[in-house]
Scaffold this motif. Structure first.
Motif, PDB file in Angstrom:
ATOM      1  N   ALA A 193       0.856  -1.190   0.000  1.00  0.00           N
ATOM      2  CA  ALA A 193       0.000   0.000   0.000  1.00  0.00           C
ATOM      3  C   ALA A 193       0.889   1.236   0.000  1.00  0.00           C
ATOM      4  O   ALA A 193       1.700   1.427   0.896  1.00  0.00           O
ATOM      5  CB  ALA A 193      -0.909  -0.003   1.222  1.00  0.00           C
ATOM      6  N   VAL A 194       0.730   2.078  -1.035  1.00  0.00           N
ATOM      7  CA  VAL A 194       1.515   3.309  -1.104  1.00  0.00           C
ATOM      8  C   VAL A 194       0.674   4.508  -0.673  1.00  0.00           C
ATOM      9  O   VAL A 194       1.187   5.614  -0.604  1.00  0.00           O
ATOM     10  CB  VAL A 194       2.109   3.533  -2.518  1.00  0.00           C
ATOM     11  CG1 VAL A 194       3.146   2.471  -2.823  1.00  0.00           C
ATOM     12  CG2 VAL A 194       1.038   3.560  -3.580  1.00  0.00           C
ATOM     13  N   GLY A 195      -0.599   4.266  -0.379  1.00  0.00           N
ATOM     14  CA  GLY A 195      -1.477   5.338   0.080  1.00  0.00           C
ATOM     15  C   GLY A 195      -2.910   4.847   0.159  1.00  0.00           C
ATOM     16  O   GLY A 195      -3.228   3.716  -0.210  1.00  0.00           O
ATOM     17  N   THR A 196      -3.754   5.724   0.679  1.00  0.00           N
ATOM     18  CA  THR A 196      -5.175   5.412   0.759  1.00  0.00           C
ATOM     19  C   THR A 196      -5.964   6.517   0.069  1.00  0.00           C
ATOM     20  O   THR A 196      -5.503   7.661  -0.006  1.00  0.00           O
ATOM     21  CB  THR A 196      -5.650   5.293   2.227  1.00  0.00           C
ATOM     22  OG1 THR A 196      -5.399   6.526   2.902  1.00  0.00           O
ATOM     23  CG2 THR A 196      -4.948   4.153   2.943  1.00  0.00           C
ATOM     24  N   VAL A 197      -7.126   6.142  -0.455  1.00  0.00           N
ATOM     25  CA  VAL A 197      -8.011   7.117  -1.078  1.00  0.00           C
ATOM     26  C   VAL A 197      -9.428   6.827  -0.621  1.00  0.00           C
ATOM     27  O   VAL A 197      -9.780   5.692  -0.313  1.00  0.00           O
ATOM     28  CB  VAL A 197      -7.948   7.052  -2.629  1.00  0.00           C
ATOM     29  CG1 VAL A 197      -6.600   7.499  -3.142  1.00  0.00           C
ATOM     30  CG2 VAL A 197      -8.264   5.677  -3.146  1.00  0.00           C
TER      31      VAL A 197
END
Length: 170
Positions: free
Chosen positions: A131-135
């Motif tokens: 996971a490189v980020g959340t949206v």
């Protein structure tokens, strides 16, 4: 002088006489036998370990080369991702890039490289996804893949590179 008869013993008979002359209940004999058995076990363990390491070395010999080729595949994917607004004159170029990508993928698949499954809406799996980020995404539930940033790959069952993804949160 009296001639004594010559005694001839086989190797096995000689070893049996030697064993019989050493006290089998003596501590020195027991210690020597333990050392011998331990040395035999160690030798067998070393043989097994070397066989296993040799098999792994053969199985994953191309790992570093294939890892070095992944950016080429990434760039081909990136080129194809930005072909939406091209005019008709560029269609043949896009078809050529797509064919090159398919040939390249087929070639590396022949060596055991397989793309990690990472699709929009799929379940996030930390074993094969990074996971490189959340949206925030109202269409998707929590812990679902919202976007694939970079593809991931396994080599003969071993993770070579995790798929980098954006994860949906509500």
């Amino acid at each position: 002088m009296v001639d004594e008869p010559e005694v001839s013993l086989s190797q096995e008979e000689l070893e049996a006489l030697c064993r019989a002359s050493v006290c089998p209940v003596c501590d020195v004999h027991k210690a020597a036998e333990e050392i011998r058995l331990r040395a035999l076990a160690d030798t067998e363990n070393v043989k097994k370990r070397l066989l296993r390491e040799t098999e792994d070395l053969k199985k994953y010999a191309g790992e570093s080369i294939l890892a070095d080729l992944l950016p080429v595949l990434d760039n081909l994917d990136l080129a194809l991702a930005h072909t939406g607004n091209l005019d008709g004159a560029c269609k043949n170029f896009v078809i050529g890039v797509d064919m090159t990508r398919k040939l390249f993928l087929d070639a590396v698949k022949g060596h055991g490289l397989i793309q990690v499954e990472a699709l929009r809406g799929g379940e996030f799996n930390p074993e094969v996804h990074e996971a490189v980020g959340t949206v925030e995404d109202g269409e998707l539930g929590d812990n679902r893949i919202a976007q694939v940033v970079q593809g991931g790959y396994t080599l003969k069952g071993r993770l070579l590179r995790p798929a980098k993804v954006m994860v949906a949160k509500r």
